[in-house]
Design a protein around this motif. Structure first.
Motif, mmCIF file in Angstrom:
data_model
loop_
_atom_site.group_PDB
_atom_site.id
_atom_site.type_symbol
_atom_site.label_atom_id
_atom_site.label_comp_id
_atom_site.label_asym_id
_atom_site.label_seq_id
_atom_site.Cartn_x
_atom_site.Cartn_y
_atom_site.Cartn_z
ATOM 1 N N ILE A 105 0.860 -1.181 0.000
ATOM 2 C CA ILE A 105 0.000 0.000 0.000
ATOM 3 C C ILE A 105 0.903 1.240 0.000
ATOM 4 O O ILE A 105 1.956 1.241 0.658
ATOM 5 C CB ILE A 105 -0.952 0.014 1.218
ATOM 6 N N PRO A 106 0.541 2.262 -0.763
ATOM 7 C CA PRO A 106 1.393 3.461 -0.804
ATOM 8 C C PRO A 106 1.459 4.163 0.549
ATOM 9 O O PRO A 106 0.491 4.159 1.314
ATOM 10 C CB PRO A 106 0.699 4.348 -1.846
ATOM 11 N N ARG A 111 -2.643 8.553 -2.161
ATOM 12 C CA ARG A 111 -2.562 7.299 -2.927
ATOM 13 C C ARG A 111 -3.043 6.112 -2.090
ATOM 14 O O ARG A 111 -3.571 5.146 -2.632
ATOM 15 C CB ARG A 111 -1.137 7.083 -3.421
ATOM 16 N N ARG A 112 -2.862 6.208 -0.788
ATOM 17 C CA ARG A 112 -3.366 5.143 0.081
ATOM 18 C C ARG A 112 -4.879 5.042 -0.027
ATOM 19 O O ARG A 112 -5.432 3.945 -0.189
ATOM 20 C CB ARG A 112 -2.955 5.411 1.529
ATOM 21 N N ASP A 177 2.879 2.023 -11.210
ATOM 22 C CA ASP A 177 4.047 1.149 -11.124
ATOM 23 C C ASP A 177 4.074 0.341 -9.839
ATOM 24 O O ASP A 177 4.894 -0.557 -9.700
ATOM 25 C CB ASP A 177 5.337 1.979 -11.219
ATOM 26 N N GLU A 178 3.198 0.671 -8.893
ATOM 27 C CA GLU A 178 3.233 0.042 -7.569
ATOM 28 C C GLU A 178 2.157 -1.037 -7.454
ATOM 29 O O GLU A 178 0.965 -0.774 -7.578
ATOM 30 C CB GLU A 178 3.037 1.103 -6.475
ATOM 31 N N ILE A 181 -2.481 -3.944 -2.649
ATOM 32 C CA ILE A 181 -3.609 -4.793 -2.267
ATOM 33 C C ILE A 181 -4.785 -4.646 -3.227
ATOM 34 O O ILE A 181 -5.653 -5.527 -3.282
ATOM 35 C CB ILE A 181 -4.065 -4.516 -0.822
ATOM 36 N N ALA A 182 -4.837 -3.574 -4.003
ATOM 37 C CA ALA A 182 -5.894 -3.448 -5.009
ATOM 38 C C ALA A 182 -5.750 -4.551 -6.050
ATOM 39 O O ALA A 182 -6.738 -5.198 -6.434
ATOM 40 C CB ALA A 182 -5.840 -2.073 -5.671
ATOM 41 N N ASP A 183 -4.529 -4.789 -6.520
ATOM 42 C CA ASP A 183 -4.293 -5.875 -7.470
ATOM 43 C C ASP A 183 -4.548 -7.231 -6.820
ATOM 44 O O ASP A 183 -5.210 -8.098 -7.415
ATOM 45 C CB ASP A 183 -2.849 -5.817 -7.983
#
Length: 234
Positions: A105-106, A111-112, A177-178, A181-183
């Motif tokens: 997580i960012p 972004r979080r 690029d990060e 947990i969404a993915d």
């Protein structure tokens, strides 16, 4: 020695390593989210197979931790303040694990929250809708002569895949690029939709090449490959 006897679920599925995070799950789309996250993070854990085919998630012991009767659930013996914590609902567990470790997580607050919104998108939209496609296309629902429910969930699934297609344009992962947990929250669901649920042709998955490339990248990750089969089926 850490004592988990305050949790009835630990009596039905005893811990060999009570100092590790305890995972009660099955390799379904919701279940593998957590095993994938744990494999990605590298946090020591002990998996316990809950046989949903035998209705084990509806036993009193499992319901004592997850009153919703769905996998997965966890006990972390080293929760906030060093106290044990039990959690259910996969999205909440993903967020807990990322907050606990600072991984997937960012760090940037904006972004979080953007990442969390995509986890909620999976929980509120992709999970329920793809699950209905599975019911009407592969399971008992396919015997229903009236195909309007299937058509409704097919169309909504296409819309949701389209949302992902738009989001992923020009991005390697949902957050750019990060990998987050969404993915993790969605990989198992998209994989099941076109594989186990046999709905690739039904939803026209090949019309969404960006999502297909994202899925291929995700499934190629070693932690994802390991997580897809954890816990091992009994």
């Amino acid at each position: 020695m850490i004592d988990l006897t305050a949790f009835p679920i630990a009596k039905r599925w005893p811990a060999k390593h009570p100092d590790r995070l305890q995972l009660y799950s099955s390799p379904t789309p919701n279940g593998v989210k957590i095993s994938i996250a744990l494999e990605e993070i590298g946090l020591p854990y002990e998996p316990h197979y809950v046989d949903i085919g035998k209705n084990e998630s509806w036993t009193p012991e499992f319901l004592s931790l997850n009153p919703n009767g769905k996998i997965p659930a966890i006990i972390d013996p080293n929760g906030p303040g060093g106290k044990p914590i039990g959690l259910f609902e996969s999205g909440a567990i993903l967020l807990y694990l990322s907050d606990k470790t600072g991984k997937l997580i960012p760090a940037d607050p904006i972004r979080r929250y953007e990442t969390i919104q995509w986890v909620f998108f999976q929980m509120a939209a992709i999970g329920p809708i793809f699950g209905q496609v599975g019911f009407f296309n592969k399971f008992a629902g396919r015997e229903i002569a009236d195909k309007r429910p299937l058509e409704r969930y097919r169309d909504e699934s296409r819309r949701l895949i389209g949302v992902l297609e738009t989001r992923l344009k020009g991005r390697q992962w949902i957050m750019g690029d990060e990998y987050t947990i969404a993915d993790v929250s969605m990989l198992g669901w998209v994989r099941n939709l076109i594989g186990f649920y046999e709905a690739r042709e039904l939803v026209g998955f090949d019309d969404f090449p960006t999502v297909a490339a994202w899925l291929e990248r995700g499934l190629a990750r070693p932690a994802v490959q390991r997580g897809l089969t954890i816990p091992a089926r009994g």
